[in-house]
Design a protein around this motif. Structure first.
Motif, PDB file in Angstrom:
ATOM      1  N   ILE A  72       0.863  -1.188   0.000  1.00  0.00           N
ATOM      2  CA  ILE A  72       0.000   0.000   0.000  1.00  0.00           C
ATOM      3  C   ILE A  72       0.893   1.229   0.000  1.00  0.00           C
ATOM      4  CG2 ILE A  72      -1.858   1.222   1.193  1.00  0.00           C
ATOM      5  CD1 ILE A  72      -2.387  -1.463   2.692  1.00  0.00           C
ATOM      6  N   SER A  73       0.610   2.176  -0.886  1.00  0.00           N
ATOM      7  CA  SER A  73       1.426   3.395  -0.922  1.00  0.00           C
ATOM      8  C   SER A  73       1.182   4.206   0.350  1.00  0.00           C
ATOM      9  CB  SER A  73       1.091   4.226  -2.156  1.00  0.00           C
ATOM     10  OG  SER A  73      -0.249   4.676  -2.112  1.00  0.00           O
ATOM     11  N   PRO A  74       2.251   4.751   0.941  1.00  0.00           N
ATOM     12  CA  PRO A  74       2.099   5.510   2.193  1.00  0.00           C
ATOM     13  C   PRO A  74       1.643   6.946   1.987  1.00  0.00           C
ATOM     14  CG  PRO A  74       4.397   5.407   1.570  1.00  0.00           C
ATOM     15  CD  PRO A  74       3.653   4.606   0.543  1.00  0.00           C
ATOM     16  N   SER A  75       1.524   7.385   0.720  1.00  0.00           N
ATOM     17  CA  SER A  75       1.130   8.768   0.444  1.00  0.00           C
ATOM     18  C   SER A  75       0.373   8.814  -0.875  1.00  0.00           C
ATOM     19  CB  SER A  75       2.363   9.677   0.375  1.00  0.00           C
ATOM     20  OG  SER A  75       3.229   9.255  -0.669  1.00  0.00           O
ATOM     21  N   GLY A 115      -3.418   7.603  -4.416  1.00  0.00           N
ATOM     22  CA  GLY A 115      -2.358   6.661  -4.111  1.00  0.00           C
ATOM     23  C   GLY A 115      -2.711   5.335  -4.756  1.00  0.00           C
ATOM     24  N   TYR A 116      -2.103   4.252  -4.275  1.00  0.00           N
ATOM     25  CA  TYR A 116      -2.391   2.965  -4.908  1.00  0.00           C
ATOM     26  C   TYR A 116      -2.170   1.817  -3.930  1.00  0.00           C
ATOM     27  CZ  TYR A 116       2.704   2.798  -5.355  1.00  0.00           C
ATOM     28  OH  TYR A 116       4.047   2.814  -5.089  1.00  0.00           O
ATOM     29  N   ALA A 117      -2.796   0.705  -4.261  1.00  0.00           N
ATOM     30  CA  ALA A 117      -2.558  -0.563  -3.574  1.00  0.00           C
ATOM     31  C   ALA A 117      -2.200  -1.592  -4.637  1.00  0.00           C
ATOM     32  CB  ALA A 117      -3.793  -1.002  -2.795  1.00  0.00           C
ATOM     33  N   LEU A 118      -1.242  -2.456  -4.321  1.00  0.00           N
ATOM     34  CA  LEU A 118      -0.801  -3.493  -5.251  1.00  0.00           C
ATOM     35  C   LEU A 118      -1.377  -4.830  -4.812  1.00  0.00           C
ATOM     36  CD1 LEU A 118       2.945  -2.429  -5.638  1.00  0.00           C
ATOM     37  CD2 LEU A 118       1.023  -1.883  -7.153  1.00  0.00           C
TER      38      LEU A 118
END
Length: 330
Positions: A194-197, A205-208
């Motif tokens: 999970i991107s922290p920003s 932002g994004y989640a992988l």
């Protein structure tokens, strides 16, 4: 003379009685017609539905892209050698250690080799995977750091979901997700990172999400998916989406009253699941609602309610087979 006069008088009197009787009969018929209650014909034959309790997981929908899990950039380590042979092309599957390129110097005079180059070295695959980019050309001079190939490591792909800051706060590592991969195919994966920003320009932002089975999927493709953010299933009330209609900012259903008149009822809806939609408020559990065809009806219309086998036998003729013509006001 008197006899003729009497007969004439009798005929006139009899005619008067007949006319008076006819007038009385017509007046009575008119009053009966006026006093008879008006019967409304149903505007449509419908089937009704009621709220149903379901157990659904709370989901968060997102858009994103299919991207490589990791990519390896492959280049020459020495300078000044010519590329003698290119053994792979874009899309090829390779194993770790497979030869991608043969490097060599120009052959000296008198060399009996059929090749214009004498072998000096090779470039091999650092890992197994799929060649996603190929820039190597026979005869070109190797330069350290110049990209010749790009390799999708292990051939693994993942879903990058674009999320707002508020949505990112709902996501956890290991959370399950479902990704629609086209043609009805659903791939189930789990959140890997999970991107922290968020990006200051896009505010996303994004989640992988890992994709255990990515065969047949193309990197760079657009993909939609959902996250299970509830941590389990919760009980809620729902009904078919066909029963819920929208007009402007109003979401409503058509409730069928005891007299078979329909009445608009504003409702608050929630999440959707397949062909069903959550009803948060505005409707009681046992209130009958028009299941479909509500767009043909208006407030106060009379409907005929049918159930089960009768509905099935009527509905196969098409949506207009069960519609009655409206009676024009007299």
């Amino acid at each position: 003379m008197n006899s003729k006069h009497n007969r004439l008088f009798f005929k006139i009197a009899l005619s008067g009685l007949v006319l008076a009787g006819g007038a009385v009969w017509l007046a009575g018929s008119s009053e009966a017609e006026q006093s008879a209650p008006a019967v409304s014909r149903p505007a449509l034959t419908v089937r009704t539905t009621t709220l149903r309790e379901d157990k659904w997981a709370r989901t968060l929908a997102a858009n994103g892209s299919i991207i490589p899990w990791q990519e390896a950039v492959i280049s020459a380590q020495v300078q000044g050698l010519r590329i003698a042979e290119v053994k792979v092309s874009i899309g090829d599957h390779v194993q770790q250690g497979d030869v991608l390129v043969t490097l060599g110097n120009l052959a000296r005079a008198g060399n009996e080799s059929d090749s214009p180059y004498s072998a000096q070295g090779q470039i091999v695959a650092p890992d197994s995977g799929i060649i996603s980019l190929a820039n190597a050309n026979v005869g070109s001079i190797s330069q350290p750091g110049v990209e010749l190939f790009r390799l999708i490591r292990k051939g693994r792909l993942e879903w990058r979901a674009d999320l707002t800051a508020e949505e990112l706060m709902l996501i956890r590592k290991g959370m399950s997700a479902e990704i629609a991969a086209g043609e009805g195919r659903i791939i189930r994966g789990a959140v890997r990172a999970i991107s922290p920003s968020v990006n200051l320009q896009t505010r996303y932002g994004y989640a992988l999400v890992t994709l255990p089975d990515s065969a047949g999927i193309v990197a760079g493709a657009f993909a939609r998916g959902t996250f299970d953010v509830s941590g389990g299933k919760k009980t809620l009330k729902s009904m078919p989406q066909s029963a819920v209609m929208q007009r402007g900012n109003m979401t409503y259903v058509l409730v069928v009253g005891p007299d078979n008149h329909v009445h608009e009822r504003a409702v608050t809806v929630g999440q959707r699941n397949g062909d069903r939609i959550q009803i948060k408020q505005g409707l009681k559990a046992d209130e009958p609602v028009v299941e479909s065809g509500g767009s043909f009806l208006t407030e106060g219309d009379v409907v005929q309610v049918v159930k089960g086998e009768l509905w099935a036998s009527m509905s196969h003729h098409g949506p207009y087979a069960t519609r009655f013509p409206r009676c024009s006001p007299s």
